[in-house]
Design a protein around this motif. Structure first.
Motif, short mmCIF file in Angstrom:
data_model
loop_
_atom_site.label_atom_id
_atom_site.label_comp_id
_atom_site.label_asym_id
_atom_site.label_seq_id
_atom_site.Cartn_x
_atom_site.Cartn_y
_atom_site.Cartn_z
N ALA A 382 -29.85 23.98 -10.01
CA ALA A 382 -30.23 25.37 -9.74
C ALA A 382 -31.06 25.47 -8.47
N VAL A 383 -31.96 24.51 -8.27
CA VAL A 383 -32.77 24.49 -7.05
C VAL A 383 -31.87 24.25 -5.83
N GLN A 384 -30.89 23.36 -5.97
CA GLN A 384 -29.99 23.09 -4.85
C GLN A 384 -29.16 24.31 -4.50
N MET A 385 -28.67 25.01 -5.51
CA MET A 385 -27.87 26.20 -5.22
C MET A 385 -28.73 27.28 -4.57
N GLY A 386 -29.99 27.38 -5.00
CA GLY A 386 -30.90 28.30 -4.33
C GLY A 386 -31.13 27.90 -2.89
N GLY A 387 -31.23 26.59 -2.64
CA GLY A 387 -31.40 26.10 -1.28
C GLY A 387 -30.19 26.41 -0.40
N ILE A 388 -28.99 26.36 -0.99
CA ILE A 388 -27.77 26.69 -0.23
C ILE A 388 -27.79 28.15 0.19
N LEU A 389 -28.21 29.04 -0.73
CA LEU A 389 -28.27 30.47 -0.39
C LEU A 389 -29.31 30.72 0.70
N VAL A 390 -30.45 30.06 0.60
CA VAL A 390 -31.48 30.23 1.64
C VAL A 390 -30.96 29.73 2.99
N SER A 391 -30.24 28.60 2.97
CA SER A 391 -29.68 28.06 4.22
C SER A 391 -28.68 29.05 4.81
N ALA A 392 -27.86 29.66 3.95
CA ALA A 392 -26.88 30.64 4.45
C ALA A 392 -27.60 31.84 5.07
N TRP A 393 -28.68 32.25 4.45
CA TRP A 393 -29.44 33.38 5.00
C TRP A 393 -30.03 33.02 6.37
N ILE A 394 -30.51 31.79 6.49
CA ILE A 394 -31.12 31.37 7.77
C ILE A 394 -30.08 31.33 8.89
N VAL A 395 -28.91 30.71 8.62
CA VAL A 395 -27.90 30.58 9.69
C VAL A 395 -27.30 31.94 10.05
N SER A 396 -27.38 32.91 9.13
CA SER A 396 -26.81 34.23 9.43
C SER A 396 -27.78 35.11 10.22
N VAL A 397 -28.98 34.58 10.50
CA VAL A 397 -29.93 35.36 11.30
C VAL A 397 -29.38 35.57 12.72
N VAL A 398 -28.73 34.53 13.26
CA VAL A 398 -28.24 34.61 14.63
C VAL A 398 -27.20 35.74 14.78
N PRO A 399 -26.12 35.78 13.97
CA PRO A 399 -25.19 36.91 14.10
C PRO A 399 -25.85 38.25 13.72
N GLY A 400 -26.83 38.21 12.81
CA GLY A 400 -27.53 39.44 12.44
C GLY A 400 -28.31 40.02 13.61
N VAL A 401 -29.00 39.15 14.35
CA VAL A 401 -29.76 39.59 15.52
C VAL A 401 -28.81 40.13 16.59
N SER A 402 -27.65 39.44 16.75
CA SER A 402 -26.67 39.91 17.73
C SER A 402 -26.19 41.32 17.39
N ALA A 403 -25.91 41.54 16.11
CA ALA A 403 -25.47 42.88 15.67
C ALA A 403 -26.60 43.89 15.86
N TYR A 404 -27.81 43.48 15.59
CA TYR A 404 -28.98 44.38 15.75
C TYR A 404 -29.11 44.84 17.20
N ARG A 405 -28.94 43.87 18.13
CA ARG A 405 -29.06 44.23 19.55
C ARG A 405 -27.94 45.16 19.99
#
Length: 409
Positions: A382-405
């Motif tokens: 359960a902790v590992q799956m939570g870590g995977i979701l957090v990792s996905a959120w972190i790597v999606s910051v870059v495209p999110g910032v691009s869309a924001y701009r």
């Protein structure tokens, strides 16, 4: 509403989203599979013996004593005398003992001489006793009880005759042909080295070696029975000890290690098993690192897919801005899409893993003695799956910032 909008956006780019979804699913499956096998392997390894307080043998390394007495790997540096065994078996703190004699084999499987106490006191797993799948324990001199893997691999049934070989090689020319054994019992599978062992009495080990000198059969030696000669062994390979009180463990261990009549060594099997597992930590960590890198590559692929789609979605972003969506809404939408893809991958990967265990579980247990629990939802996973979701959120910051701009421009 927000989730429906994110799902509709993903459906509009079904091709690239599906490929990314499959890549993450496979990587999550590998990560969870490696972790599950590692956890179950460690559990099976630690459960090889249970309820045994001390293992005693000739003086050698702790791990070597554990390997040859429990895992049937390697050889003893020396035997110990029957008299020394008797001295400690009679100790008032000792509840029971299991003497073992090794040195013979049958078609690559080890033969272990022991007493009926082995079937009574030996434990594995969570204090589970040995149980016979069919037949009975040995009662006559030339009876043999087979481990489950021996019976299955060699196709033996109750009443079959077999001949033991002197030594441990898979192919031997020093056979005890004049003293064949009869199969009287087959043990249930345990997932431990017991499955790959033939069990005979200590007296049988003595009987088959009558007339042998230096590993060679002397011609003319006659078949003997219990009434023809005292078959009490002069030496044994090791013995296992169960104590009446755990408080006496270290006192008896010290007494054995300082025994003046013979150089003996006593080990605590649980402690030595932990030492042995720690020696394999490098391989264990390598597997986990490889699985983590595969997952990282897939998540970076997810970020690249979302980033590449931002330019194509310029019109979609303009429409949302025209109807009043703030830039942070566009940022959150990109993040939601990444989390939805990852969450779906985790669910499908778990289903595939559960299906794989259901299909291959029996094969792994019978072929590799690896019992994998079908319950996947452990706190660690359960902790590992939570870590995977957090990792996905972190790597999606870059495209999110691009869309924001782009929403601001």
């Amino acid at each position: 509403m927000f989730v429906r909008l994110a799902l509709a956006s993903l459906r509009s780019r079904m091709g690239s989203v599906l490929l990314t979804f499959l890549a993450i699913t496979v990587s999550v499956f590998v990560l969870l599979g490696v972790e599950q096998i590692r956890h179950q392997s460690k559990s099976s390894f630690s459960n090889t013996v249970s309820g045994i307080d001390l293992i005693v043998g000739a003086r050698t390394g702790d791990i070597n004593l554990l390997l040859y007495s429990v895992f049937r790997l390697g050889n003893a540096t020396n035997n110990i005398s029957w008299q020394s065994y008797q001295d400690f078996a009679a100790n008032p703190n000792v509840a029971w003992t299991i003497p073992i004699a090794l040195g013979d084999s049958h078609k690559g499987f080890r033969v272990m001489g022991t007493t009926a106490d082995y079937f009574t006191h030996f434990r594995f797993g969570q204090n589970r006793p040995l149980a016979l799948a069919r037949g009975t324990p040995f009662a006559q001199l030339y009876d043999v009880v087979l481990g489950s893997e021996v019976a299955k691999s060699l196709g033996y049934e109750l009443g079959d005759k077999l001949v033991l070989a002197h030594g441990l090689g898979s192919t031997s020319f020093s056979l005890h042909k004049d003293k064949p054994f009869q199969v009287v019992g087959v043990l249930q599978a345990t997932g431990t080295p017991v499955d790959q062992t033939l069990h005979v009495s200590l007296e049988a080990i003595e009987a088959i070696h009558l007339g042998w000198q230096n590993g060679v059969n002397v011609p003319g030696a006659a078949r003997v029975g219990p009434s023809e000669k005292d078959l009490t062994p002069e030496t044994i390979t090791a013995f296992m000890v169960g104590l009446k009180s755990k408080l006496a463990i270290f006192r008896l261990q010290r007494a054995i290690n300082t025994y003046p009549d013979e150089p003996l060594q006593a080990i605590l099997p649980g402690v030595t098993l932990t030492q042995l597992w720690q020696m394999m930590a490098a391989m264990e960590n390598t597997l986990r690192l490889i699985a983590a890198l595969v997952l990282l590559a897939s998540l970076l692929g997810l970020a690249a897919m979302l980033l590449a789609s931002i330019k194509e979605r310029q019109g979609e972003i303009a429409v949302m801005r025209a109807i009043g969506a703030p830039p942070r809404f566009i940022f959150a939408l990109i993040q939601a899409e990444a989390l939805l893809i990852t969450l779906g991958s985790i669910v499908v990967a778990n289903l595939l893993l559960a299906l794989g265990i259901a299909v291959a579980g029996n094969f792994l247990a019978e072929r590799y003695s690896l019992f994998i629990d079908s319950h996947l939802l452990t706190p660690q996973l359960a902790v590992q799956m939570g870590g995977i979701l957090v990792s996905a959120w972190i790597v999606s910051v870059v495209p999110g910032v691009s869309a924001y701009r782009r929403a601001l421009s």
